[in-house]
Design a protein around this motif. Structure first.
Motif, PDB file in Angstrom:
ATOM      1  N   LEU A   1      47.899  35.193  43.687  1.00  0.00           N
ATOM      2  CA  LEU A   1      46.444  35.857  44.118  1.00  0.00           C
ATOM      3  C   LEU A   1      45.093  35.126  43.525  1.00  0.00           C
ATOM      4  O   LEU A   1      44.496  35.486  43.499  1.00  0.00           O
ATOM      5  CB  LEU A   1      46.428  37.184  44.290  1.00  0.00           C
ATOM      6  N   ASN A   2      45.785  34.173  42.097  1.00  0.00           N
ATOM      7  CA  ASN A   2      44.341  33.577  41.877  1.00  0.00           C
ATOM      8  C   ASN A   2      43.611  34.056  40.790  1.00  0.00           C
ATOM      9  O   ASN A   2      43.140  33.800  40.802  1.00  0.00           O
ATOM     10  CB  ASN A   2      43.903  32.128  42.541  1.00  0.00           C
ATOM     11  N   ILE A   3      44.708  35.037  39.960  1.00  0.00           N
ATOM     12  CA  ILE A   3      44.072  36.405  39.464  1.00  0.00           C
ATOM     13  C   ILE A   3      44.032  35.540  37.632  1.00  0.00           C
ATOM     14  O   ILE A   3      45.538  35.260  37.435  1.00  0.00           O
ATOM     15  CB  ILE A   3      44.228  37.418  39.402  1.00  0.00           C
ATOM     16  N   GLN A   4      43.230  35.424  37.342  1.00  0.00           N
ATOM     17  CA  GLN A   4      43.719  35.481  35.708  1.00  0.00           C
ATOM     18  C   GLN A   4      42.457  36.044  34.704  1.00  0.00           C
ATOM     19  O   GLN A   4      42.296  36.815  35.240  1.00  0.00           O
ATOM     20  CB  GLN A   4      42.579  33.878  35.163  1.00  0.00           C
ATOM     21  N   GLY A   5      42.867  35.498  33.377  1.00  0.00           N
ATOM     22  CA  GLY A   5      42.170  36.531  32.434  1.00  0.00           C
ATOM     23  C   GLY A   5      43.466  37.385  31.728  1.00  0.00           C
ATOM     24  O   GLY A   5      44.540  37.412  31.881  1.00  0.00           O
ATOM     25  N   CYS A   6      43.124  38.444  30.767  1.00  0.00           N
ATOM     26  CA  CYS A   6      43.728  39.150  30.105  1.00  0.00           C
ATOM     27  C   CYS A   6      44.300  40.702  31.118  1.00  0.00           C
ATOM     28  O   CYS A   6      43.218  41.388  31.750  1.00  0.00           O
ATOM     29  CB  CYS A   6      42.667  40.251  29.245  1.00  0.00           C
ATOM     30  N   THR A   7      45.023  40.890  31.601  1.00  0.00           N
ATOM     31  CA  THR A   7      45.679  41.470  32.694  1.00  0.00           C
ATOM     32  C   THR A   7      47.128  42.104  32.450  1.00  0.00           C
ATOM     33  O   THR A   7      47.401  41.621  31.547  1.00  0.00           O
ATOM     34  CB  THR A   7      45.985  40.478  34.306  1.00  0.00           C
ATOM     35  N   HIS A   8      46.989  43.895  32.877  1.00  0.00           N
ATOM     36  CA  HIS A   8      48.005  44.605  32.047  1.00  0.00           C
ATOM     37  C   HIS A   8      48.148  45.554  33.433  1.00  0.00           C
ATOM     38  O   HIS A   8      47.611  45.495  34.587  1.00  0.00           O
ATOM     39  CB  HIS A   8      47.597  45.497  31.238  1.00  0.00           C
ATOM     40  N   LYS A   9      49.516  46.071  33.553  1.00  0.00           N
ATOM     41  CA  LYS A   9      49.909  46.459  34.379  1.00  0.00           C
ATOM     42  C   LYS A   9      49.605  48.710  34.351  1.00  0.00           C
ATOM     43  O   LYS A   9      49.897  48.443  32.816  1.00  0.00           O
ATOM     44  CB  LYS A   9      51.249  46.482  34.564  1.00  0.00           C
ATOM     45  N   LEU A  10      49.013  48.579  34.708  1.00  0.00           N
ATOM     46  CA  LEU A  10      48.409  50.614  34.762  1.00  0.00           C
ATOM     47  C   LEU A  10      49.217  51.306  36.294  1.00  0.00           C
ATOM     48  O   LEU A  10      49.170  51.104  36.760  1.00  0.00           O
ATOM     49  CB  LEU A  10      47.322  50.157  35.193  1.00  0.00           C
ATOM     50  N   TYR A  11      49.674  52.406  35.332  1.00  0.00           N
ATOM     51  CA  TYR A  11      49.972  53.625  35.757  1.00  0.00           C
ATOM     52  C   TYR A  11      49.520  54.624  35.896  1.00  0.00           C
ATOM     53  O   TYR A  11      49.065  55.014  34.947  1.00  0.00           O
ATOM     54  CB  TYR A  11      52.153  53.490  35.481  1.00  0.00           C
ATOM     55  N   MET A  12      49.073  55.548  36.990  1.00  0.00           N
ATOM     56  CA  MET A  12      48.091  56.097  36.913  1.00  0.00           C
ATOM     57  C   MET A  12      47.902  57.696  38.179  1.00  0.00           C
ATOM     58  O   MET A  12      48.479  57.095  39.292  1.00  0.00           O
ATOM     59  CB  MET A  12      46.721  55.633  37.007  1.00  0.00           C
ATOM     60  N   THR A  13      47.946  58.703  38.089  1.00  0.00           N
ATOM     61  CA  THR A  13      47.988  59.602  38.993  1.00  0.00           C
ATOM     62  C   THR A  13      47.305  59.590  39.724  1.00  0.00           C
ATOM     63  O   THR A  13      45.957  59.691  39.282  1.00  0.00           O
ATOM     64  CB  THR A  13      48.380  61.104  37.692  1.00  0.00           C
ATOM     65  N   GLY A  14      47.217  59.884  40.333  1.00  0.00           N
ATOM     66  CA  GLY A  14      45.664  59.454  42.011  1.00  0.00           C
ATOM     67  C   GLY A  14      45.936  58.102  42.546  1.00  0.00           C
ATOM     68  O   GLY A  14      47.065  57.595  42.621  1.00  0.00           O
ATOM     69  N   ARG A  15      45.330  57.706  42.795  1.00  0.00           N
ATOM     70  CA  ARG A  15      45.252  56.441  44.133  1.00  0.00           C
ATOM     71  C   ARG A  15      43.328  56.104  43.582  1.00  0.00           C
ATOM     72  O   ARG A  15      42.560  55.776  42.718  1.00  0.00           O
ATOM     73  CB  ARG A  15      44.609  57.234  45.576  1.00  0.00           C
ATOM     74  N   LEU A  16      43.865  54.533  43.702  1.00  0.00           N
ATOM     75  CA  LEU A  16      43.100  53.806  42.863  1.00  0.00           C
ATOM     76  C   LEU A  16      42.839  52.679  44.040  1.00  0.00           C
ATOM     77  O   LEU A  16      43.533  52.004  45.343  1.00  0.00           O
ATOM     78  CB  LEU A  16      43.296  52.870  41.725  1.00  0.00           C
ATOM     79  N   GLN A  17      41.411  51.557  44.115  1.00  0.00           N
ATOM     80  CA  GLN A  17      41.380  50.924  45.387  1.00  0.00           C
ATOM     81  C   GLN A  17      41.032  49.749  44.651  1.00  0.00           C
ATOM     82  O   GLN A  17      40.364  49.279  43.043  1.00  0.00           O
ATOM     83  CB  GLN A  17      39.793  51.370  45.882  1.00  0.00           C
ATOM     84  N   GLY A  18      42.216  48.800  44.905  1.00  0.00           N
ATOM     85  CA  GLY A  18      41.718  46.963  44.822  1.00  0.00           C
ATOM     86  C   GLY A  18      40.666  46.648  44.710  1.00  0.00           C
ATOM     87  O   GLY A  18      39.978  46.504  46.265  1.00  0.00           O
ATOM     88  N   LEU A  19      40.466  45.186  44.445  1.00  0.00           N
ATOM     89  CA  LEU A  19      39.417  44.650  44.522  1.00  0.00           C
ATOM     90  C   LEU A  19      40.178  43.880  46.118  1.00  0.00           C
ATOM     91  O   LEU A  19      40.858  43.138  46.531  1.00  0.00           O
ATOM     92  CB  LEU A  19      39.971  43.242  43.500  1.00  0.00           C
ATOM     93  N   VAL A  20      38.788  43.547  47.155  1.00  0.00           N
ATOM     94  CA  VAL A  20      39.288  43.447  48.525  1.00  0.00           C
ATOM     95  C   VAL A  20      38.566  42.072  48.755  1.00  0.00           C
ATOM     96  O   VAL A  20      37.164  41.732  48.610  1.00  0.00           O
ATOM     97  CB  VAL A  20      38.665  44.205  49.725  1.00  0.00           C
ATOM     98  N   ARG A  21      38.464  40.301  48.395  1.00  0.00           N
ATOM     99  CA  ARG A  21      37.634  39.197  48.898  1.00  0.00           C
ATOM    100  C   ARG A  21      37.103  38.874  49.695  1.00  0.00           C
ATOM    101  O   ARG A  21      35.581  39.005  49.701  1.00  0.00           O
ATOM    102  CB  ARG A  21      38.465  38.515  48.072  1.00  0.00           C
ATOM    103  N   ALA A  22      38.310  39.547  50.699  1.00  0.00           N
ATOM    104  CA  ALA A  22      37.772  39.263  52.374  1.00  0.00           C
ATOM    105  C   ALA A  22      36.789  39.994  52.480  1.00  0.00           C
ATOM    106  O   ALA A  22      35.465  39.135  53.291  1.00  0.00           O
ATOM    107  CB  ALA A  22      38.667  39.117  53.225  1.00  0.00           C
ATOM    108  N   SER A  23      36.285  41.197  52.299  1.00  0.00           N
ATOM    109  CA  SER A  23      34.736  42.118  52.655  1.00  0.00           C
ATOM    110  C   SER A  23      34.318  42.384  50.974  1.00  0.00           C
ATOM    111  O   SER A  23      33.761  42.980  51.367  1.00  0.00           O
ATOM    112  CB  SER A  23      35.493  43.672  52.564  1.00  0.00           C
ATOM    113  N   ARG A  24      34.734  41.548  50.376  1.00  0.00           N
ATOM    114  CA  ARG A  24      33.465  41.496  49.167  1.00  0.00           C
ATOM    115  C   ARG A  24      33.455  42.820  48.389  1.00  0.00           C
ATOM    116  O   ARG A  24      32.554  43.206  47.908  1.00  0.00           O
ATOM    117  CB  ARG A  24      32.248  41.227  49.286  1.00  0.00           C
ATOM    118  N   ASP A  25      34.429  43.800  48.563  1.00  0.00           N
ATOM    119  CA  ASP A  25      34.853  45.341  48.261  1.00  0.00           C
ATOM    120  C   ASP A  25      35.450  45.480  46.606  1.00  0.00           C
ATOM    121  O   ASP A  25      36.452  44.280  46.159  1.00  0.00           O
ATOM    122  CB  ASP A  25      35.655  46.095  48.660  1.00  0.00           C
ATOM    123  N   ASN A  26      34.766  45.903  45.424  1.00  0.00           N
ATOM    124  CA  ASN A  26      35.181  45.685  44.172  1.00  0.00           C
ATOM    125  C   ASN A  26      36.119  46.454  44.452  1.00  0.00           C
ATOM    126  O   ASN A  26      36.200  47.435  44.366  1.00  0.00           O
ATOM    127  CB  ASN A  26      34.209  45.827  43.078  1.00  0.00           C
TER     128      ASN A  26
END
Length: 84
Positions: A25-50
């Motif tokens: 996905l060409n994602i760079q930087g200080c990245t970690h994995k997060l487990y969370m109770t509930g739902r999250l929204q990820g980055l969607v480049r095509a629609s420019r949604d953060n």
């Protein structure tokens, strides 16, 4: 904008398969994995949604860059540290 909420979560190091997924996905930087109770929204480049922003108890702020696993009651996401 939605008001912040407090939820239980766990931050872990990324596994090799997660790193390969993020590399494609060409994602760079200080990245970690997060487990969370509930739902999250990820980055969607095509629609420019953060993706969602997550602030940990220590004050570090992370952007949800990819959803690795999504279930009705919990989410596993790749998060990238954001500058202050």
């Amino acid at each position: 904008m939605i008001d912040p909420i407090t939820v239980p979560m766990q931050v872990q190091a990324l596994e090799q398969r997660d790193l390969l997924h993020l590399d494609s996905l060409n994602i760079q930087g200080c990245t970690h994995k997060l487990y969370m109770t509930g739902r999250l929204q990820g980055l969607v480049r095509a629609s420019r949604d953060n993706g969602d922003l997550v602030t940990l108890a220590n004050g570090d702020r992370y952007l949800v860059t990819a959803i690795l696993e999504g279930w009705p009651d919990w989410t596993c996401a790749a998060v990238t540290l954001q500058r202050s």
